[in-house]
Design a protein around this motif. Sequence first.
Motif, mmCIF file in Angstrom:
data_model
loop_
_atom_site.group_PDB
_atom_site.id
_atom_site.type_symbol
_atom_site.label_atom_id
_atom_site.label_comp_id
_atom_site.label_asym_id
_atom_site.label_seq_id
_atom_site.Cartn_x
_atom_site.Cartn_y
_atom_site.Cartn_z
ATOM 1 N N ALA A 111 -6.224 17.146 -4.764
ATOM 2 C CA ALA A 111 -4.851 16.643 -4.796
ATOM 3 C C ALA A 111 -4.456 15.978 -3.486
ATOM 4 C CB ALA A 111 -3.890 17.787 -5.120
ATOM 5 N N TRP A 112 -5.028 16.419 -2.371
ATOM 6 C CA TRP A 112 -4.642 15.891 -1.061
ATOM 7 C C TRP A 112 -5.406 14.621 -0.682
ATOM 8 C CZ3 TRP A 112 -8.426 15.085 2.513
ATOM 9 C CH2 TRP A 112 -9.648 15.738 2.286
ATOM 10 N N GLU A 138 -6.818 5.622 -0.929
ATOM 11 C CA GLU A 138 -7.025 4.625 0.122
ATOM 12 C C GLU A 138 -8.195 4.981 1.028
ATOM 13 O OE1 GLU A 138 -2.802 4.453 -1.203
ATOM 14 O OE2 GLU A 138 -4.171 6.075 -0.645
ATOM 15 N N PHE A 139 -8.647 6.223 0.986
ATOM 16 C CA PHE A 139 -9.763 6.669 1.831
ATOM 17 C C PHE A 139 -11.004 7.027 1.011
ATOM 18 C CE2 PHE A 139 -6.707 6.717 5.162
ATOM 19 C CZ PHE A 139 -7.413 6.719 6.361
ATOM 20 N N ARG A 143 -0.958 -2.783 6.117
ATOM 21 C CA ARG A 143 -0.339 -2.976 4.807
ATOM 22 C C ARG A 143 -0.703 -1.870 3.815
ATOM 23 N NH1 ARG A 143 -1.112 -9.517 3.645
ATOM 24 N NH2 ARG A 143 -0.288 -10.248 5.644
ATOM 25 N N VAL A 144 -2.005 -1.656 3.636
ATOM 26 C CA VAL A 144 -2.451 -0.718 2.600
ATOM 27 C C VAL A 144 -2.080 0.713 2.957
ATOM 28 C CG1 VAL A 144 -4.465 0.214 1.400
ATOM 29 C CG2 VAL A 144 -4.326 -2.249 1.881
ATOM 30 N N LEU A 145 -2.359 1.138 4.183
ATOM 31 C CA LEU A 145 -2.126 2.536 4.542
ATOM 32 C C LEU A 145 -0.640 2.896 4.640
ATOM 33 C CD1 LEU A 145 -5.029 3.265 7.043
ATOM 34 C CD2 LEU A 145 -4.920 3.594 4.566
ATOM 35 N N PRO A 146 0.224 2.060 5.230
ATOM 36 C CA PRO A 146 1.655 2.408 5.191
ATOM 37 C C PRO A 146 2.197 2.563 3.768
ATOM 38 C CG PRO A 146 1.260 0.735 6.848
ATOM 39 C CD PRO A 146 -0.030 0.895 6.091
ATOM 40 N N ALA A 147 1.726 1.709 2.855
ATOM 41 C CA ALA A 147 2.164 1.848 1.457
ATOM 42 C C ALA A 147 1.676 3.164 0.872
ATOM 43 C CB ALA A 147 1.640 0.674 0.630
ATOM 44 N N GLY A 148 0.471 3.596 1.256
ATOM 45 C CA GLY A 148 -0.053 4.873 0.784
ATOM 46 C C GLY A 148 0.741 6.046 1.311
ATOM 47 N N VAL A 149 1.155 5.986 2.572
ATOM 48 C CA VAL A 149 1.995 7.044 3.143
ATOM 49 C C VAL A 149 3.331 7.104 2.399
ATOM 50 C CG1 VAL A 149 3.265 7.777 5.196
ATOM 51 C CG2 VAL A 149 0.910 6.961 5.421
ATOM 52 N N ALA A 150 3.894 5.936 2.140
ATOM 53 C CA ALA A 150 5.186 5.903 1.429
ATOM 54 C C ALA A 150 5.065 6.523 0.036
ATOM 55 C CB ALA A 150 5.681 4.457 1.340
ATOM 56 N N ARG A 151 3.973 6.210 -0.666
ATOM 57 C CA ARG A 151 3.778 6.802 -1.999
ATOM 58 C C ARG A 151 3.634 8.315 -1.909
ATOM 59 N NH1 ARG A 151 0.824 2.067 -2.924
ATOM 60 N NH2 ARG A 151 -1.078 3.059 -2.136
ATOM 61 N N GLY A 152 2.886 8.768 -0.899
ATOM 62 C CA GLY A 152 2.706 10.201 -0.745
ATOM 63 C C GLY A 152 4.014 10.917 -0.476
ATOM 64 N N ARG A 168 -1.499 13.964 0.879
ATOM 65 C CA ARG A 168 -2.069 12.615 0.927
ATOM 66 C C ARG A 168 -1.481 11.802 2.073
ATOM 67 N NH1 ARG A 168 -1.577 13.409 -4.598
ATOM 68 N NH2 ARG A 168 0.368 12.206 -4.743
ATOM 69 N N ALA A 169 -0.160 11.897 2.242
ATOM 70 C CA ALA A 169 0.470 11.178 3.353
ATOM 71 C C ALA A 169 -0.077 11.678 4.685
ATOM 72 C CB ALA A 169 1.987 11.349 3.289
#
Length: 332
Positions: free
Chosen positions: A133-134, A138-139, A266-275, A289-290
């Motif tokens: 789950a974590w 993106e990784f 771009r990709v990683l900040p969006a991933g943090v926001a989703r998390g 995940r964030a």
Amino acid sequence: MSGPGVSVVICVYTEDRWEDILAAVSSVRAQSRPPLETLLVVDHNTALLDRLSSQYKDADDVRVLANAGPRGLSAGRNTGIAASRGEVVAFLDDDAVAERDWLRRFAEAYADPRVMAVGGRTVPVWASGRRPAWFPEEFDWVVGCTYKGLPPGRVRVRNVLGGNASFRRSAFDAAGGFATGIGRDGDKRPLGCEETELCIRLTRARPEAILLIDDRAVIHHRVPGAREHFRYFRTRTFAEGLSKALVARSVGADKGLESERRYTTRVLPAGVARGLRDALLARPGGAGRAGAIVAGVLTAAGGYAVGSLRARRGGAPFRIVRIEDGEGGTRR
């Protein structure tokens, strides 16, 4: 069958993956577009070399070879390239299986003579049966798979990903082989990026070259249980930073980090926001995940700093290898 002949190279190093190796070979044998040959390159393991030689002694489509260079994945790949007969050389991880149309998709892309490399999509097969789950998509490169942020379809890229990739033979004539000293060496620190360095070197040697990823060329890559834990995540991201420092030293930071800048901004900040959004909505793993994305960036940055310092102190840490054929003649 029209199109280029394809040789498939599978580099192997441990008997612990015996069943995986057999499954990988079987998936190549089941291709809708059969290869010219499959080459199993054994990395300095006499017992495995003997066992595989016995397993395939009566096979006319599989050859078993010993790594002719120093220990490690790059030298094993170079051995396979030198021994292969195909106009195109494809690489498959020893713990992965290819879907039936894998080679057909590669071959289709080479209809354009400017195309010098084609990669595909690598799907994780988690030992536990499901993604932790974590663990952020993106990784997924941490476990050798296609990660969230890569464009879909058949698209032009800076570099292909090594466990699911192919190159036109003339690419090695132009740029040489995989650099030794960058990639993996058995069970030691999980370094990588040898295919990135090669691809950048290739486009410098052949500016007109086109490198593609076709997400219809699919393989399924096994992720063992040990790699589902944060400890491995941290180790692998640090190693990636070390590897990126070596690549930047070889080809320059502009090219060596070109794709990574877009990924981190771009990709990683969006991933943090989703998390964080998932955490606010009480969805499982959102905060993890964030946090993993932030930790991964910091750990990779630390590895890059250490690798840059080591490179400055130690000089060139790797060697560009010229590919020689089985008769000892140089291909480059």
